[in-house]
Design a protein around this motif. Structure first.
Motif, short mmCIF file in Angstrom:
data_model
loop_
_atom_site.label_atom_id
_atom_site.label_comp_id
_atom_site.label_asym_id
_atom_site.label_seq_id
_atom_site.Cartn_x
_atom_site.Cartn_y
_atom_site.Cartn_z
N ASN A 23 0.81 -1.22 0.00
CA ASN A 23 0.00 0.00 0.00
C ASN A 23 0.84 1.27 0.00
OD1 ASN A 23 -2.33 -1.61 0.17
ND2 ASN A 23 -2.20 -1.68 2.40
N PHE A 24 2.14 1.15 -0.24
CA PHE A 24 3.03 2.31 -0.21
C PHE A 24 2.60 3.39 -1.20
CE2 PHE A 24 7.23 0.35 1.56
CZ PHE A 24 6.63 0.24 2.79
N ALA A 25 1.97 3.01 -2.30
CA ALA A 25 1.65 3.98 -3.35
C ALA A 25 0.76 5.11 -2.83
CB ALA A 25 0.97 3.28 -4.52
N VAL A 26 -0.06 4.83 -1.83
CA VAL A 26 -0.93 5.87 -1.29
C VAL A 26 -0.09 6.95 -0.60
CG1 VAL A 26 -2.82 6.38 0.30
CG2 VAL A 26 -2.82 4.23 -0.99
N ASP A 199 -13.26 10.69 -10.62
CA ASP A 199 -12.39 10.89 -11.78
C ASP A 199 -11.01 11.41 -11.38
OD1 ASP A 199 -13.21 13.36 -10.91
OD2 ASP A 199 -13.56 14.19 -12.92
N THR A 200 -10.61 11.24 -10.14
CA THR A 200 -9.35 11.81 -9.68
C THR A 200 -8.15 11.23 -10.43
OG1 THR A 200 -7.94 12.28 -7.76
CG2 THR A 200 -9.01 10.13 -7.82
N THR A 201 -7.19 12.09 -10.69
CA THR A 201 -5.91 11.66 -11.26
C THR A 201 -4.77 12.05 -10.32
OG1 THR A 201 -5.69 13.75 -12.50
CG2 THR A 201 -6.73 11.89 -13.64
N THR A 202 -5.11 12.47 -9.12
CA THR A 202 -4.12 12.92 -8.15
C THR A 202 -3.31 11.74 -7.62
OG1 THR A 202 -5.40 14.85 -7.48
CG2 THR A 202 -3.82 13.99 -5.88
N PRO A 203 -1.98 11.84 -7.62
CA PRO A 203 -1.14 10.74 -7.11
C PRO A 203 -1.54 10.34 -5.70
CG PRO A 203 0.23 12.37 -8.21
CD PRO A 203 -1.16 12.96 -8.15
N GLY A 204 -1.66 9.04 -5.50
CA GLY A 204 -2.02 8.50 -4.19
C GLY A 204 -3.49 8.30 -4.01
N LEU A 205 -4.31 9.22 -4.49
CA LEU A 205 -5.75 9.09 -4.31
C LEU A 205 -6.35 8.03 -5.23
CD1 LEU A 205 -6.92 12.78 -3.75
CD2 LEU A 205 -6.59 10.96 -2.05
N GLN A 206 -5.73 7.86 -6.40
CA GLN A 206 -6.20 6.78 -7.28
C GLN A 206 -6.05 5.44 -6.58
OE1 GLN A 206 -3.44 8.06 -10.48
NE2 GLN A 206 -5.22 8.04 -11.83
N GLU A 207 -4.91 5.24 -5.92
CA GLU A 207 -4.67 3.99 -5.19
C GLU A 207 -5.54 3.90 -3.94
OE1 GLU A 207 -1.30 4.99 -7.78
OE2 GLU A 207 -2.34 6.10 -6.19
N ALA A 208 -5.75 5.05 -3.29
CA ALA A 208 -6.55 5.06 -2.07
C ALA A 208 -7.98 4.60 -2.34
CB ALA A 208 -6.56 6.46 -1.46
N LYS A 209 -8.49 4.88 -3.53
CA LYS A 209 -9.85 4.46 -3.87
C LYS A 209 -10.02 2.95 -3.78
CE LYS A 209 -11.97 6.11 -7.37
NZ LYS A 209 -12.25 6.51 -8.76
#
Length: 295
Positions: A23-26, A199-209
């Motif tokens: 989960n580091f990507a978040v 529709d987020t493209t923000t780094p980390g939030l895509q993975e958080a979803k």
């Protein structure tokens, strides 16, 4: 937000879920957006032998990472509500630096530290939700900024103190106005409201979803998370009540009594949820005997 899209609060996720390498990507995305450069996490640094109390590692997260220049940095995330918070920030940074350099090593092995403080409580006065601080040396008479010689890769270079000394970020979650137009504001929207744009493209939030959905947690974690959220409401309600009812001369006493009762309620809820004494110790900093006395 639909129940199936209920996201876990960031403070809980950092303590229990985001320490997992998968989960580091978040966290990488969050730090990348905040620092404005690509960050890659190498590992979560644990140093239990140097803790002053059993819950210390749950109050801060030390991250060993590399930046866009392939320089190793240590990122410290602090979340805990505390009266002397600025002193706690200084303590945390100092501890992060000294814990991760071995005795006898050269000082050039001291790593840059970023102290990221996600505050779910009010800290002082100020109208912004994001504050940034760093160290500079300014000439008292000339007004110029000092640069120093450093030897890197067998050659002398000029560096400014802010490239070496820690930097601090204070994220005052409650001050965010709920209007998300930039990547950092999208992160604030999640931190404050637990919501993420589809529709987020923000780094980390895509993975958080995908990683931070409430429904994807196992039953034990969901139960502990529910207790955590209940306790937050109890604590906030007790503190607010003590603040409203307490007169000036008795306010501090009322707050102390309110906090003590909130902790007792927290322990009772955790027991009812089936948490072990060891787990309760981690989150309350109470001794085994104190926990057993609370019925």
């Amino acid at each position: 937000m639909e129940a199936n899209n209920k996201y876990i609060r960031f403070d809980w996720a950092v303590k229990r879920i985001l320490r997992d390498k998968a989960n580091f990507a978040v966290l990488e995305g969050f730090i990348t957006v905040l620092l404005g450069e690509r960050i890659k996490i190498r590992e979560i640094l644990e140093s239990e032998g140097n803790q002053n109390d059993e819950t210390d590692k749950f109050n801060r997260v030390d991250i060993k990472a590399v930046n866009s220049k392939d320089e190793i940095i240590i990122v410290e995330v602090q979340l805990t509500r505390q009266l002397y918070y600025l002193q706690r920030m200084l303590y945390g940074v100092s501890k992060a630096i000294t814990e991760h350099i071995h005795i006898g090593e050269k000082y050039d092995n001291v790593k840059k530290v970023y102290s990221i403080n996600v505050l779910y409580f009010d800290l002082g006065q100020g109208s912004d939700y994001l504050y940034h601080g760093k160290t500079v040396f300014k000439g008292v008479h000339t007004g110029d900024y000092l640069k120093v010689n450093t030897k890197e890769d067998a050659e002398l270079r000029m560096r400014t103190p802010d490239e070496v000394f820690p930097e601090y970020f204070l994220i005052r979650v409650n001050q965010f106005n709920d209007v998300a137009k930039t990547p950092i504001e999208e992160w604030l929207d999640y931190l404050k409201n637990n919501r993420i744009r589809e529709d987020t493209t923000t780094p980390g939030l895509q993975e958080a979803k995908q990683k931070l959905l409430y429904m994807t947690m196992n039953e034990s974690d969901r139960r502990a998370y529910d207790v955590h959220m209940d306790n937050l409401m109890v604590q906030n309600d007790v503190l607010d009540t003590a603040k409203r009812e307490g007169r000036a001369e008795g306010r501090e006493q009322g707050r102390a009594e309110g906090r003590a009762e909130a902790v007792s309620d927290m322990v009772r809820n955790m027991k009812m949820a089936g948490l072990s004494t060891e787990d309760i110790q981690r989150f309350t900093n109470l001794s085994k005997e104190e926990i057993e006395r609370i019925k």
